[in-house]
Design an enzyme around this catalytic site. Structure first.
Site, PDB file in Angstrom:
ATOM      1  CD  GLU A 154       9.101  -0.673  -6.231  1.00 45.30           C
ATOM      2  OE1 GLU A 154      10.109  -1.399  -6.175  1.00 45.30           O
ATOM      3  OE2 GLU A 154       8.433  -0.555  -7.268  1.00 45.30           O
ATOM      4  CE  LYS A 157       0.222   3.034 -11.687  1.00 44.00           C
ATOM      5  NZ  LYS A 157       1.345   2.530 -12.462  1.00 44.00           N
ATOM      6  CE1 TYR A 257      -9.602  11.882 -15.933  1.00 39.24           C
ATOM      7  CE2 TYR A 257      -7.383  11.028 -15.556  1.00 39.24           C
ATOM      8  CZ  TYR A 257      -8.548  11.065 -16.300  1.00 39.24           C
ATOM      9  OH  TYR A 257      -8.655  10.277 -17.422  1.00 39.24           O
ATOM     10  N   GLY A 259      -9.939  17.007  -8.681  1.00 39.80           N
ATOM     11  CA  GLY A 259     -10.692  16.210  -7.709  1.00 39.80           C
ATOM     12  C   GLY A 259     -10.651  16.853  -6.342  1.00 39.80           C
ATOM     13  CB  CYS A 266       3.675   7.983  -1.699  1.00 40.61           C
ATOM     14  SG  CYS A 266       4.100   6.276  -1.327  1.00 40.61           S
ATOM     15  CE  LYS A 269       6.082   8.005   3.190  1.00 42.96           C
ATOM     16  NZ  LYS A 269       7.253   8.133   2.342  1.00 42.96           N
TER      17      LYS A 269
HETATM   18  N1  LIG Z   1       2.986   2.300  -0.432  1.00 44.98           N
HETATM   19  C1  LIG Z   1       3.428   2.702  -1.615  1.00 44.98           C
HETATM   20  O1  LIG Z   1       2.682   2.816  -2.594  1.00 44.98           O
HETATM   21  C2  LIG Z   1       4.880   3.032  -1.802  1.00 44.98           C
HETATM   22  C3  LIG Z   1       5.394   3.155  -3.104  1.00 44.98           C
HETATM   23  C4  LIG Z   1       6.755   3.439  -3.261  1.00 44.98           C
HETATM   24  C5  LIG Z   1       7.558   3.647  -2.138  1.00 44.98           C
HETATM   25  N2  LIG Z   1       7.013   3.551  -0.887  1.00 44.98           N
HETATM   26  C6  LIG Z   1       7.906   3.724   0.259  1.00 44.98           C
HETATM   27  O2  LIG Z   1       8.246   2.444   0.752  1.00 44.98           O
HETATM   28  C7  LIG Z   1       8.369   2.484   2.177  1.00 44.98           C
HETATM   29  C8  LIG Z   1       7.431   1.477   2.812  1.00 44.98           C
HETATM   30  O3  LIG Z   1       6.085   1.871   2.510  1.00 44.98           O
HETATM   31  P1  LIG Z   1       4.852   0.897   2.773  1.00 44.98           P
HETATM   32  O4  LIG Z   1       3.657   1.581   2.240  1.00 44.98           O
HETATM   33  O5  LIG Z   1       5.200  -0.467   2.296  1.00 44.98           O
HETATM   34  O6  LIG Z   1       4.826   0.913   4.374  1.00 44.98           O
HETATM   35  P2  LIG Z   1       4.013  -0.048   5.364  1.00 44.98           P
HETATM   36  O7  LIG Z   1       3.714   0.755   6.543  1.00 44.98           O
HETATM   37  O8  LIG Z   1       2.892  -0.717   4.618  1.00 44.98           O
HETATM   38  O9  LIG Z   1       5.061  -1.198   5.735  1.00 44.98           O
HETATM   39  C9  LIG Z   1       6.202  -1.001   6.508  1.00 44.98           C
HETATM   40  C10 LIG Z   1       6.405  -2.231   7.378  1.00 44.98           C
HETATM   41  O10 LIG Z   1       7.690  -2.179   8.002  1.00 44.98           O
HETATM   42  C11 LIG Z   1       7.588  -2.804   9.275  1.00 44.98           C
HETATM   43  N3  LIG Z   1       8.773  -2.421  10.074  1.00 44.98           N
HETATM   44  C12 LIG Z   1       9.059  -1.240  10.661  1.00 44.98           C
HETATM   45  N4  LIG Z   1      10.279  -1.271  11.233  1.00 44.98           N
HETATM   46  C13 LIG Z   1      10.789  -2.496  10.991  1.00 44.98           C
HETATM   47  C14 LIG Z   1      12.034  -3.124  11.305  1.00 44.98           C
HETATM   48  N5  LIG Z   1      13.005  -2.483  11.953  1.00 44.98           N
HETATM   49  N6  LIG Z   1      12.205  -4.401  10.912  1.00 44.98           N
HETATM   50  C15 LIG Z   1      11.246  -5.063  10.243  1.00 44.98           C
HETATM   51  N7  LIG Z   1      10.052  -4.501   9.894  1.00 44.98           N
HETATM   52  C16 LIG Z   1       9.836  -3.240  10.268  1.00 44.98           C
HETATM   53  C17 LIG Z   1       6.249  -2.325   9.790  1.00 44.98           C
HETATM   54  O11 LIG Z   1       5.757  -3.171  10.806  1.00 44.98           O
HETATM   55  C18 LIG Z   1       5.390  -2.381   8.512  1.00 44.98           C
HETATM   56  O12 LIG Z   1       4.735  -3.629   8.378  1.00 44.98           O
HETATM   57  C19 LIG Z   1       8.098   3.932   2.584  1.00 44.98           C
HETATM   58  O13 LIG Z   1       9.306   4.619   2.651  1.00 44.98           O
HETATM   59  C20 LIG Z   1       7.278   4.454   1.418  1.00 44.98           C
HETATM   60  O14 LIG Z   1       7.406   5.841   1.250  1.00 44.98           O
HETATM   61  C21 LIG Z   1       5.705   3.231  -0.690  1.00 44.98           C
END
Ligand SMILES: NC(=O)c1ccc[n+]([C@@H]2O[C@H](COP(=O)([O-])OP(=O)(O)OC[C@H]3O[C@@H](n4cnc5c(N)ncnc54)[C@H](O)[C@@H]3O)[C@@H](O)[C@H]2O)c1
Length: 442
Positions: A154, A157, A257, A259, A266, A269
């Protein structure tokens, strides 16, 4: 289509809601009962612009549902998106326990063909581990059932997640199973009506593509941050330099930019995890290691400027801080520079009065009843009697403040701006001592 989204966080909830918006039936699973309770009662557990309306519309239409019931979730979708967190492990590698636990649940409970889609950001080779986990659970049950594992990283942003999901630049699909590719094409067709945005590739390349994208963006930021430090020493203006190089179409203006460092859930990690994956495979990513090191330095740049002005001992001093979220338009504070700065100020004896338009609840969750941190209801309230103002997140509402009011509210008229929000002559004309990043020439 019937779709299950496992993990209802920033990525899972946005993806689930947007896929429902296109007419699919979506069930979002989370193991956190509080999140699901809030959603079932019509609330949204995160701040993401425009998300509440999409969720409400699709719940109302009966296309979007929420559950904590794993068996129901596995039964529901032919396509099972895994969108759980992949936080850094102690050694910097991505912690895959949530991804693999979701995979095992699928293998334990599936009764028909499933396409399992890794949407979480996961290291190269994870799809193989997901496949093995599902196969292992099926074997324990003495069952043979067809399934495919697809990588579909994914790129949304936070802060613009709905818009990004609805109008993606590209949709990367890593798969070697024709039936699964066909299903992914059909699922994403409504999101790419003006041109084909699907980039189909092998699974490992798809997994690496996501890390490469974030690593490149982090590299641009650290590159400019290091040049900003040099600009400060040499009497150059990094903002002029940004405009000078950004005008070259081979370079472009984005992510240049300077800062007080990048943060969020993201970049930090993912940079760490890619360095780690590379090391495990006998390769040193020297550029990326430098990107990370430079960012650690940069998160301290405001603190260094404060110490240069007020000395190492800050006891008895109070600092006003604008912006707690790691970037504007989100309440996410994971790895936010604000947290490093606040802790460094505490360590030197100071107190902090902070304001953020949406991250106050998250701040309370993180800091609890920390006596050295006060939260202000309005930006100007944070300034009363403070020794200086620190700007850490570039929220729009900070961009055009009343400098006369700032000057009269502060004990000393000093601003440390970690986001270069102002033309330096503007606060200075109001009699404010203005420190910013890489602009000592102006
Ligand atoms: N946040 C971003 O902007 C973004 C963008 C692109 C990709 N990602 C990637 O997407 C992934 C998720 O990121 P996020 O920010 O949405 O995380 P988040 O922490 O907001 O959400 C993850 C959710 O998964 C739930 N969870 C954990 N184990 C579970 C299971 N076995 N069954 C059901 N639910 C479960 C947690 O309770 C939590 O609510 C990560 O790998 C991240 O790197 C994040």
């Amino acid at each position: 289509m019937k779709i299950t989204v496992i993990g209802t966080g920033y990525v899972g909830l946005v993806s689930g809601a947007c896929m429902a918006e296109m007419g699919n039936d979506v069930l979002c699973l989370d193991l956190d009962p509080e999140k699901i309770r809030i959603l079932k009662e019509g609330g949204i557990p995160i701040h993401e612009p425009g998300l509440d309306a999409v969720v409400a519309r699709n719940v109302e239409a009966g296309r979007l549902h929420f559950t904590t019931d794993v068996a129901e979730a596995v039964r529901f979708g032919t396509i099972q998106f895994i969108a759980v967190g992949t936080p850094p492990d102690e050694d910097g590698s991505a912690d895959l326990q949530y991804v693999l636990s979701a995979a095992r649940n699928i293998g334990r409970l599936m009764t028909d063909y499933k396409v399992v889609v890794d949407k979480s950001t996961v290291p190269v080779g994870t799809a193989d581990k997901v496949k093995a986990a599902i196969a292992d659970e099926l074997a324990k049950r003495g069952q043979e059932m067809e399934f495919a594992v697809v990588s579909n990283p994914e790129f949304l942003k936070e802060g613009a997640a709905v818009e990004d999901f609805m109008r993606p630049d590209r949709i990367v699909v890593g798969a070697d199973d024709e039936r699964a590719i066909h299903l992914m094409r059909a699922l994403y067709a409504p999101f790419q009506r003006n041109r084909d945005k699907l980039v189909v590739m092998d699974v490992r390349s798809a997994e690496l593509t996501k890390y490469a994208a974030n690593a490149m963006l982090a590299t641009r930021i650290s590159f400019m941050n290091e040049l900003a430090l040099l600009a400060d020493r040499m009497g150059a203006d990094i903002e002029m330099v940004r405009q000078g190089i950004g005008s070259d179409p081979r370079i472009g203006y984005h992510f240049l930019y300077a800062g007080c460092g990048y943060g969020g859930s993201c970049f930090p990690k993912d940079v760490k995890a890619l360095i780690r994956t590379a090391r495990e495979n006998g390769q040193d990513l020297k550029v990326l290691q430098a990107v990370e090191d430079a960012n650690d330095v940069q998160k301290m740049v405001l603190v260094d400027k404060i110490v240069a002005k007020f000395g190492e001992d800050l006891s008895g001093r109070c600092f006003a801080l604008w912006g707690l979220a790691f970037k504007p338009n989100t309440d996410d504070m994971r790895e936010a520079p604000s947290r490093v700065i606040i802790n460094e100020l505490f360590r030197r004896g100071a107190t902090v009065t902070a304001y953020d338009p949406v991250a106050m609840t998250e701040t309370k969750r993180i800091y609890g009843d920390e006596p050295r941190l006060t939260l202000a209801d309005k930006p100007m309230d944070a300034l009363e009697g403070a020794d200086a103002l620190l700007i850490v997140t570039e929220w729009k509402e900070f961009r055009s403040p009343d400098f006369e009011r700032i000057k009269s509210a502060l004990k000393q008229p000093v601003i440390f701006d970690g986001r270069n929000l102002y033309e330096p002559e503007v606060p200075r004309a109001a009699g404010i001592e203005y420190h910013c990043i890489g602009r000592s020439a102006s």
